[in-house]
Design a protein around this motif. Structure first.
Motif, PDB file in Angstrom:
ATOM      1  N   HIS A 309       2.586  -3.903 -14.197  1.00 47.98           N
ATOM      2  CA  HIS A 309       2.136  -4.813 -13.139  1.00 47.98           C
ATOM      3  C   HIS A 309       3.238  -5.066 -12.109  1.00 47.98           C
ATOM      4  CE1 HIS A 309       4.232  -7.771 -15.677  1.00 47.98           C
ATOM      5  NE2 HIS A 309       4.241  -8.576 -14.630  1.00 47.98           N
ATOM      6  N   VAL A 310       4.521  -5.007 -12.518  1.00 48.12           N
ATOM      7  CA  VAL A 310       5.625  -5.157 -11.566  1.00 48.12           C
ATOM      8  C   VAL A 310       5.676  -3.947 -10.635  1.00 48.12           C
ATOM      9  CG1 VAL A 310       8.144  -5.259 -11.328  1.00 48.12           C
ATOM     10  CG2 VAL A 310       6.982  -6.685 -13.030  1.00 48.12           C
ATOM     11  N   LEU A 311       5.494  -2.758 -11.191  1.00 47.28           N
ATOM     12  CA  LEU A 311       5.466  -1.551 -10.372  1.00 47.28           C
ATOM     13  C   LEU A 311       4.285  -1.581  -9.402  1.00 47.28           C
ATOM     14  CD1 LEU A 311       6.321   1.118 -13.097  1.00 47.28           C
ATOM     15  CD2 LEU A 311       7.861   0.097 -11.417  1.00 47.28           C
ATOM     16  N   LEU A 312       3.130  -2.069  -9.889  1.00 46.14           N
ATOM     17  CA  LEU A 312       1.941  -2.146  -9.041  1.00 46.14           C
ATOM     18  C   LEU A 312       2.172  -3.103  -7.870  1.00 46.14           C
ATOM     19  CD1 LEU A 312      -1.053  -1.539  -8.489  1.00 46.14           C
ATOM     20  CD2 LEU A 312      -1.628  -3.427 -10.036  1.00 46.14           C
ATOM     21  N   LEU A 313       2.703  -4.293  -8.164  1.00 45.43           N
ATOM     22  CA  LEU A 313       2.935  -5.269  -7.096  1.00 45.43           C
ATOM     23  C   LEU A 313       4.004  -4.782  -6.118  1.00 45.43           C
ATOM     24  CD1 LEU A 313       2.805  -8.668  -9.037  1.00 45.43           C
ATOM     25  CD2 LEU A 313       1.195  -7.847  -7.309  1.00 45.43           C
ATOM     26  N   SER A 314       5.026  -4.103  -6.629  1.00 40.94           N
ATOM     27  CA  SER A 314       6.065  -3.580  -5.745  1.00 40.94           C
ATOM     28  C   SER A 314       5.486  -2.534  -4.799  1.00 40.94           C
ATOM     29  CB  SER A 314       7.199  -2.966  -6.574  1.00 40.94           C
ATOM     30  OG  SER A 314       7.779  -3.929  -7.434  1.00 40.94           O
ATOM     31  N   SER A 315       4.619  -1.672  -5.333  1.00 37.15           N
ATOM     32  CA  SER A 315       3.974  -0.659  -4.486  1.00 37.15           C
ATOM     33  C   SER A 315       3.077  -1.323  -3.446  1.00 37.15           C
ATOM     34  CB  SER A 315       3.153   0.301  -5.353  1.00 37.15           C
ATOM     35  OG  SER A 315       3.985   1.000  -6.249  1.00 37.15           O
ATOM     36  N   LEU A 316       2.378  -2.363  -3.852  1.00 36.98           N
ATOM     37  CA  LEU A 316       1.517  -3.082  -2.914  1.00 36.98           C
ATOM     38  C   LEU A 316       2.340  -3.718  -1.800  1.00 36.98           C
ATOM     39  CD1 LEU A 316      -1.243  -4.154  -2.064  1.00 36.98           C
ATOM     40  CD2 LEU A 316      -0.887  -6.090  -3.616  1.00 36.98           C
ATOM     41  N   LEU A 317       3.478  -4.307  -2.156  1.00 35.36           N
ATOM     42  CA  LEU A 317       4.341  -4.894  -1.136  1.00 35.36           C
ATOM     43  C   LEU A 317       4.839  -3.823  -0.166  1.00 35.36           C
ATOM     44  CD1 LEU A 317       6.595  -7.589  -2.876  1.00 35.36           C
ATOM     45  CD2 LEU A 317       4.544  -7.915  -1.484  1.00 35.36           C
ATOM     46  N   GLY A 318       5.044  -2.612  -0.679  1.00 36.48           N
ATOM     47  CA  GLY A 318       5.442  -1.523   0.210  1.00 36.48           C
ATOM     48  C   GLY A 318       4.382  -1.234   1.253  1.00 36.48           C
ATOM     49  N   THR A 339      13.991  -1.060  -3.693  1.00 31.24           N
ATOM     50  CA  THR A 339      14.733  -1.945  -4.598  1.00 31.24           C
ATOM     51  C   THR A 339      14.603  -3.399  -4.163  1.00 31.24           C
ATOM     52  OG1 THR A 339      16.320  -0.187  -5.115  1.00 31.24           O
ATOM     53  CG2 THR A 339      17.020  -2.450  -5.546  1.00 31.24           C
ATOM     54  N   ASP A 340      14.661  -3.672  -2.868  1.00 27.25           N
ATOM     55  CA  ASP A 340      14.480  -5.043  -2.375  1.00 27.25           C
ATOM     56  C   ASP A 340      13.126  -5.599  -2.803  1.00 27.25           C
ATOM     57  OD1 ASP A 340      16.934  -5.242  -0.977  1.00 27.25           O
ATOM     58  OD2 ASP A 340      16.089  -4.186   0.736  1.00 27.25           O
ATOM     59  N   LEU A 341      12.089  -4.777  -2.676  1.00 22.42           N
ATOM     60  CA  LEU A 341      10.736  -5.231  -3.021  1.00 22.42           C
ATOM     61  C   LEU A 341      10.598  -5.454  -4.518  1.00 22.42           C
ATOM     62  CD1 LEU A 341       8.682  -2.898  -0.652  1.00 22.42           C
ATOM     63  CD2 LEU A 341       9.479  -5.229  -0.224  1.00 22.42           C
ATOM     64  N   LYS A 342      11.190  -4.572  -5.317  1.00 22.57           N
ATOM     65  CA  LYS A 342      11.135  -4.763  -6.771  1.00 22.57           C
ATOM     66  C   LYS A 342      11.854  -6.037  -7.187  1.00 22.57           C
ATOM     67  CE  LYS A 342      10.641   0.014  -8.389  1.00 22.57           C
ATOM     68  NZ  LYS A 342      11.292   1.114  -9.150  1.00 22.57           N
ATOM     69  N   ARG A 343      12.984  -6.310  -6.567  1.00 23.81           N
ATOM     70  CA  ARG A 343      13.723  -7.529  -6.904  1.00 23.81           C
ATOM     71  C   ARG A 343      12.906  -8.777  -6.580  1.00 23.81           C
ATOM     72  NH1 ARG A 343      19.608  -5.614  -4.513  1.00 23.81           N
ATOM     73  NH2 ARG A 343      20.309  -4.509  -6.370  1.00 23.81           N
ATOM     74  N   LEU A 344      12.174  -8.726  -5.475  1.00 29.98           N
ATOM     75  CA  LEU A 344      11.333  -9.863  -5.105  1.00 29.98           C
ATOM     76  C   LEU A 344      10.250 -10.092  -6.149  1.00 29.98           C
ATOM     77  CD1 LEU A 344      10.340 -12.044  -3.182  1.00 29.98           C
ATOM     78  CD2 LEU A 344       9.197 -10.266  -1.833  1.00 29.98           C
ATOM     79  N   VAL A 345       9.620  -9.018  -6.609  1.00 30.66           N
ATOM     80  CA  VAL A 345       8.559  -9.155  -7.620  1.00 30.66           C
ATOM     81  C   VAL A 345       9.146  -9.590  -8.958  1.00 30.66           C
ATOM     82  CG1 VAL A 345       6.774  -7.932  -8.901  1.00 30.66           C
ATOM     83  CG2 VAL A 345       7.090  -7.467  -6.473  1.00 30.66           C
ATOM     84  N   ARG A 346      10.283  -9.027  -9.349  1.00 31.42           N
ATOM     85  CA  ARG A 346      10.896  -9.393 -10.626  1.00 31.42           C
ATOM     86  C   ARG A 346      11.244 -10.874 -10.665  1.00 31.42           C
ATOM     87  NH1 ARG A 346      15.034  -4.458 -10.197  1.00 31.42           N
ATOM     88  NH2 ARG A 346      13.697  -2.746 -10.930  1.00 31.42           N
TER      89      ARG A 346
END
Length: 404
Positions: A309-318, A339-346
């Motif tokens: 779900h973190v990967l999914l949300l990061s891709s969506l933010l992209g 990486t910035d987007l993943k950090r935001l979701v994490r």
């Protein structure tokens, strides 16, 4: 429609190859509030690149300054670092470094065309020739890219290439400056230019260069300490001898020494590529690493193992970021990284890691872009496919109220 070509500036082209012509050049530059410059250098055989040519453009003249014959360039660098003067470059990392080498500090007021182009909707990073064609409708011929700029005399084709490298910098600057002004992004650009200069002339303490050595993946903390110590020894040795680090000891050899550190001189000298002169210093570096307390040894880098779900949300933010950037004429990869987007979701996960270091946490990105992304994570915005055949197929809308 193809852009109607803008006639190239017909400016005097001057060669600066003596102290006297350098003085004349500097007199002219001292009266210019805007100058553009580029450099040609050779860096394959030395620790620090050898500066071979400086190309300079002003609104009235073009110069080729020959540092091999014109004398001390310090007065030139003093003009470049003057905060009252705007210095125009394209992808000018090496120009910033050359200035730092030359006078101990970088220019104070920089305008980088590549960054500015990304802030007004061009691809980032965009090459100089592409930018010249996009904005001015002119084609550049890059025929001397691999030339040896140390050889003298310069050929006519080398000189033409060098003049062309700065001929269009000021006309492009005028157009990009106007675009930034119309979009009210001049302050954003100033932030980006300042950060770019800092990155160009100083090592980021958060980036450990030794970790880029191939073959050290999977090493434990003690072996990583050996790799780090050997890397720093090699860098110092290369700087002292003005040699590329790889010619002191190869990367793969450093990695192997870290994996299987020898304890005796005879063992070390059995490796191909180790000199008798360097061997005692290498052994001493290994001993220093082995003597470190466990707490001072580097930790192995953990592998990213984000849940689906973190990967999914990061891709969506992209996707959301790309849509926002397209709508606002920005290059999305200049705004934020994956990486910035993943950090935001994490950071939004229960017990998640703090947002920490991220471009999205500073300056105009934090003020303008971060709230847009957070609005989606908070369920306040939705993304709608408006027309699959449109160049702008997505539309942002307020999220529908969730049923109780």
């Amino acid at each position: 429609m193809p852009k109607k070509p803008t006639a190239p500036p017909q400016l005097p082209e001057l060669i600066v190859s003596t102290p006297a012509t350098l003085e004349e050049c500097l007199t002219h530059l001292a009266g210019c509030p805007h100058i553009a410059f580029d450099t040609e250098f050779v860096g394959e055989d030395t620790y620090r690149p050898d500066l071979c040519l400086v190309q300079v453009a002003t609104p009235e003249r073009l110069y080729l300054i020959d540092p091999l014959t014109c004398g001390d360039l310090k007065p030139f660098w003093e003009l470049v670092v003057d905060p009252q003067r705007v210095v125009i470059v394209h992808a000018g990392r090496e120009e910033m470094r050359m200035c730092q080498f030359g006078i101990g500090r970088p220019p104070a007021h920089v305008f980088d065309l590549q960054i500015a182009a990304g802030l007004v909707g061009f691809t980032y990073p965009i090459g100089y020739a592409s930018l010249v064609q996009e904005l001015l409708g002119q084609r550049l011929h890059k025929g001397e890219t691999l030339t040896d700029w140390r050889r003298r005399p310069l050929t006519s084709s080398q000189q033409q290439y060098a003049f062309d490298d700065v001929r269009f910098l000021i006309p492009i600057w005028k157009k990009l400056h106007e675009k930034l002004r119309r979009l009210t992004r001049e302050d954003w650009a100033s932030e980006e230019f300042a950060a770019f200069v800092r990155r160009s002339v100083s090592d980021d303490p958060a980036v450990e260069k030794w970790r880029k050595l191939k073959g050290i993946g999977g090493l434990d903390s003690r072996s990583l300490a050996v790799a780090r110590e050997l890397y720093h020894w090699r860098d110092q040795r290369a700087a002292q001898g003005n040699r590329p680090p790889r010619t002191v000891v190869r990367d793969d050899l450093l990695s192997d020494l870290a994996r299987r550190p020898p304890g005796k001189l005879e063992e070390l000298l059995s490796y191909r590529g180790i000199t008798k002169t360097d061997a005692p210093h290498i052994l001493e570096a290994i001993r220093r690493a082995k003597a470190l307390p466990v707490g001072e040894c580097p930790e192995p880098e953990g592998r990213e193992n984000d849940p689906p779900h973190v990967l999914l949300l990061s891709s969506l933010l992209g996707v959301i970021l790309s849509e926002w950037c397209a709508r606002n004429k920005m290059a999305s990869n200049l705004v934020a990284t994956t990486t910035d987007l993943k950090r935001l979701v994490r950071a939004r996960q229960p017990g998640g890691t703090p947002f920490g270091h991220s471009a999205l946490k500073t300056g105009w990105r934090q003020r303008v872009v971060l709230p847009e992304l957070e609005a989606f994570l908070d369920g306040k915005r939705s993304l709608i496919v408006e027309s699959a055949s449109s160049q702008h197929p997505l539309r942002v809308a307020p999220a529908e109220t969730k049923p109780a």
